[in-house]
Design a protein around this motif. Structure first.
Motif, mmCIF file in Angstrom:
data_model
loop_
_atom_site.group_PDB
_atom_site.id
_atom_site.type_symbol
_atom_site.label_atom_id
_atom_site.label_comp_id
_atom_site.label_asym_id
_atom_site.label_seq_id
_atom_site.Cartn_x
_atom_site.Cartn_y
_atom_site.Cartn_z
ATOM 1 N N ALA A 127 0.859 -1.188 0.000
ATOM 2 C CA ALA A 127 0.000 0.000 0.000
ATOM 3 C C ALA A 127 0.892 1.234 0.000
ATOM 4 O O ALA A 127 1.806 1.351 0.819
ATOM 5 C CB ALA A 127 -0.903 -0.007 1.229
ATOM 6 N N VAL A 128 0.624 2.145 -0.934
ATOM 7 C CA VAL A 128 1.463 3.334 -1.087
ATOM 8 C C VAL A 128 0.579 4.573 -1.196
ATOM 9 O O VAL A 128 -0.414 4.573 -1.920
ATOM 10 C CB VAL A 128 2.345 3.238 -2.355
ATOM 11 C CG1 VAL A 128 3.227 4.474 -2.490
ATOM 12 C CG2 VAL A 128 3.201 1.989 -2.322
ATOM 13 N N ALA A 175 4.530 7.341 1.523
ATOM 14 C CA ALA A 175 4.276 6.503 2.696
ATOM 15 C C ALA A 175 3.969 5.100 2.200
ATOM 16 O O ALA A 175 3.241 4.926 1.218
ATOM 17 C CB ALA A 175 3.106 7.050 3.511
ATOM 18 N N VAL A 176 4.519 4.087 2.865
ATOM 19 C CA VAL A 176 4.385 2.721 2.358
ATOM 20 C C VAL A 176 4.097 1.749 3.497
ATOM 21 O O VAL A 176 4.566 1.932 4.627
ATOM 22 C CB VAL A 176 5.669 2.299 1.597
ATOM 23 C CG1 VAL A 176 6.884 2.341 2.511
ATOM 24 C CG2 VAL A 176 5.524 0.923 0.973
ATOM 25 N N SER A 177 3.290 0.730 3.191
ATOM 26 C CA SER A 177 2.979 -0.317 4.156
ATOM 27 C C SER A 177 2.784 -1.629 3.409
ATOM 28 O O SER A 177 2.668 -1.640 2.178
ATOM 29 C CB SER A 177 1.721 0.039 4.958
ATOM 30 O OG SER A 177 1.516 -0.894 6.004
ATOM 31 N N PHE A 178 2.710 -2.738 4.153
ATOM 32 C CA PHE A 178 2.665 -4.062 3.534
ATOM 33 C C PHE A 178 1.605 -4.930 4.215
ATOM 34 O O PHE A 178 1.464 -4.911 5.437
ATOM 35 C CB PHE A 178 4.031 -4.747 3.646
ATOM 36 C CG PHE A 178 5.173 -3.897 3.166
ATOM 37 C CD1 PHE A 178 5.545 -3.898 1.836
ATOM 38 C CD2 PHE A 178 5.854 -3.068 4.048
ATOM 39 C CE1 PHE A 178 6.587 -3.097 1.390
ATOM 40 C CE2 PHE A 178 6.897 -2.266 3.620
ATOM 41 C CZ PHE A 178 7.263 -2.278 2.278
ATOM 42 N N GLN A 197 4.523 3.445 7.013
ATOM 43 C CA GLN A 197 3.275 3.895 7.640
ATOM 44 C C GLN A 197 2.330 2.701 7.742
ATOM 45 O O GLN A 197 1.549 2.418 6.834
ATOM 46 C CB GLN A 197 2.650 5.014 6.811
ATOM 47 C CG GLN A 197 1.412 5.640 7.420
ATOM 48 C CD GLN A 197 1.677 6.209 8.800
ATOM 49 O OE1 GLN A 197 1.345 5.593 9.802
ATOM 50 N NE2 GLN A 197 2.295 7.371 8.855
ATOM 51 N N VAL A 198 2.425 1.981 8.859
ATOM 52 C CA VAL A 198 1.671 0.730 9.002
ATOM 53 C C VAL A 198 0.168 0.951 8.954
ATOM 54 O O VAL A 198 -0.594 0.064 8.562
ATOM 55 C CB VAL A 198 2.053 0.008 10.315
ATOM 56 C CG1 VAL A 198 3.501 -0.439 10.267
ATOM 57 C CG2 VAL A 198 1.809 0.898 11.526
ATOM 58 N N ALA A 237 7.869 -6.883 7.630
ATOM 59 C CA ALA A 237 7.612 -5.550 7.092
ATOM 60 C C ALA A 237 8.892 -4.720 7.079
ATOM 61 O O ALA A 237 9.142 -3.955 6.139
ATOM 62 C CB ALA A 237 6.536 -4.854 7.917
ATOM 63 N N HIS A 238 9.700 -4.880 8.120
ATOM 64 C CA HIS A 238 10.983 -4.172 8.187
ATOM 65 C C HIS A 238 11.873 -4.574 7.011
ATOM 66 O O HIS A 238 12.477 -3.722 6.342
ATOM 67 C CB HIS A 238 11.668 -4.495 9.518
ATOM 68 C CG HIS A 238 12.829 -3.601 9.831
ATOM 69 N ND1 HIS A 238 13.408 -3.535 11.075
ATOM 70 C CD2 HIS A 238 13.536 -2.736 9.055
ATOM 71 C CE1 HIS A 238 14.404 -2.663 11.050
ATOM 72 N NE2 HIS A 238 14.510 -2.177 9.836
#
Length: 303
Positions: A148-149, A178-181, A231-232, A254-255
């Protein structure tokens, strides 16, 4: 005339590798667009299409485009559907060791491979049509793991990198990312996402109101910066009145993906003679930032 267009497209695919990798607009407009138009014009002239030369160069270009630009798969599908009707084109694909079926759009790989193998059989009868595979549902897409971006255009942005020393780093005109997975996300999606952010028309130059890509602006010698932060909370769901985060990827994984995403951005950007400045916040670092923009030009993507 159509043969000449196809020939030019083939040569351009071979000679403009750097432009293709770093300037999606140029590659799409000058190579793929001509190639696609020529294929469409020749869809009812099968003998002319079959007789075109340099099929190997065209196939390598399509494989490269499909692998490195998954966001263009819908446009590539139309061309592949037309070429699949040609035994000569399928045979050329099967005979070229540099072309890999797994580089083509996933939903078409098995059918293209079957057609190519059939083209190598002298006794096989050509098939009259092609039934496109059913697209996977959005639920199935999410279950496979996504990135997710959220991207916002900025005039400048700065990040607190050392809270104790009150040290800030900053970028000028460019993008905040900002990015999350989600659960199931894997590293194979990282590089295409990074390349997309650099080549999509998301930014803007200092002297123009037109949207342009970071890569295109840098290629002209204009400064561009990219500030990246994990950005979780981008991976969240609303259930009744509660916000749930059940689909977030585990912290350790995620890291790893965040670090891989930053490295992919740096790697793709490094191919340019004038790369953008990339400032990435630490995964476990402070998330304090300041951003200035000329307006809330923001996009959200799921990769």
């Amino acid at each position: 005339m159509s043969s000449q267009v196809m020939g030019r497209s083939g040569y351009a695919a071979k000679e403009n590798t750097f432009q293709f990798a770093n300037n999606c607009e140029t590659a799409e407009c000058l190579v793929f667009r001509e190639f696609r138009i020529a294929c469409v014009h020749l869809r009812k002239e099968s003998e002319v299409l079959d007789a075109l030369q340099e099929k190997d160069i065209a196939w390598r270009f399509l494989c490269k485009l499909s692998k490195e630009r998954p966001f263009l798969h819908d446009r590539v599908h139309e061309v592949l559907h037309l070429l699949m009707m040609s035994k000569a084109w399928m045979k050329a694909l099967a005979e070229d060791p540099e072309c890999k079926y797994e580089d083509l759009p996933p939903e078409m790989q098995s059918e293209i491979k079957r057609r190519a193998e059939q083209a190598m059989d002298p006794d096989a009868q050509p098939e009259a049509g092609y039934t496109p595979p059913r697209k996977a549902s959005y639920e199935a897409f999410k279950a496979s793991g996504t990135i997710a971006v959220v991207v916002q255009r900025c005039l400048k942005a700065k990040l607190l990198v050392d809270e104790a020393a009150e040290k800030w780093d900053e970028i000028g005109r460019g993008l905040f990312v900002a990015v999350s997975f989600t659960k199931g996300a894997t590293e194979d999606k990282v590089a295409p996402a990074a390349r997309f952010l650099l080549t999509a028309k998301l930014s803007r130059g200092a002297s123009s109101d037109e949207a342009e890509s970071v890569s295109a602006l840098c290629a002209r010698g204009e400064y561009q910066g990219i500030l990246v932060l994990p950005q979780v909370s981008l991976v969240s769901e609303l259930k009744d009145v509660d916000v749930r985060y059940s689909q977030q990827l585990g912290k350790s994984s995620a890291h790893q993906l965040y670090d891989a995403f930053v490295k992919a951005l740096q790697s793709v950007a490094a191919d340019s003679s004038s790369p953008p400045q990339i400032l990435a916040g630490a995964f476990d670092g402070p998330q304090v930032m300041e951003l200035s923009s000329a307006g809330p030009f923001m996009h959200s993507f799921t990769v």
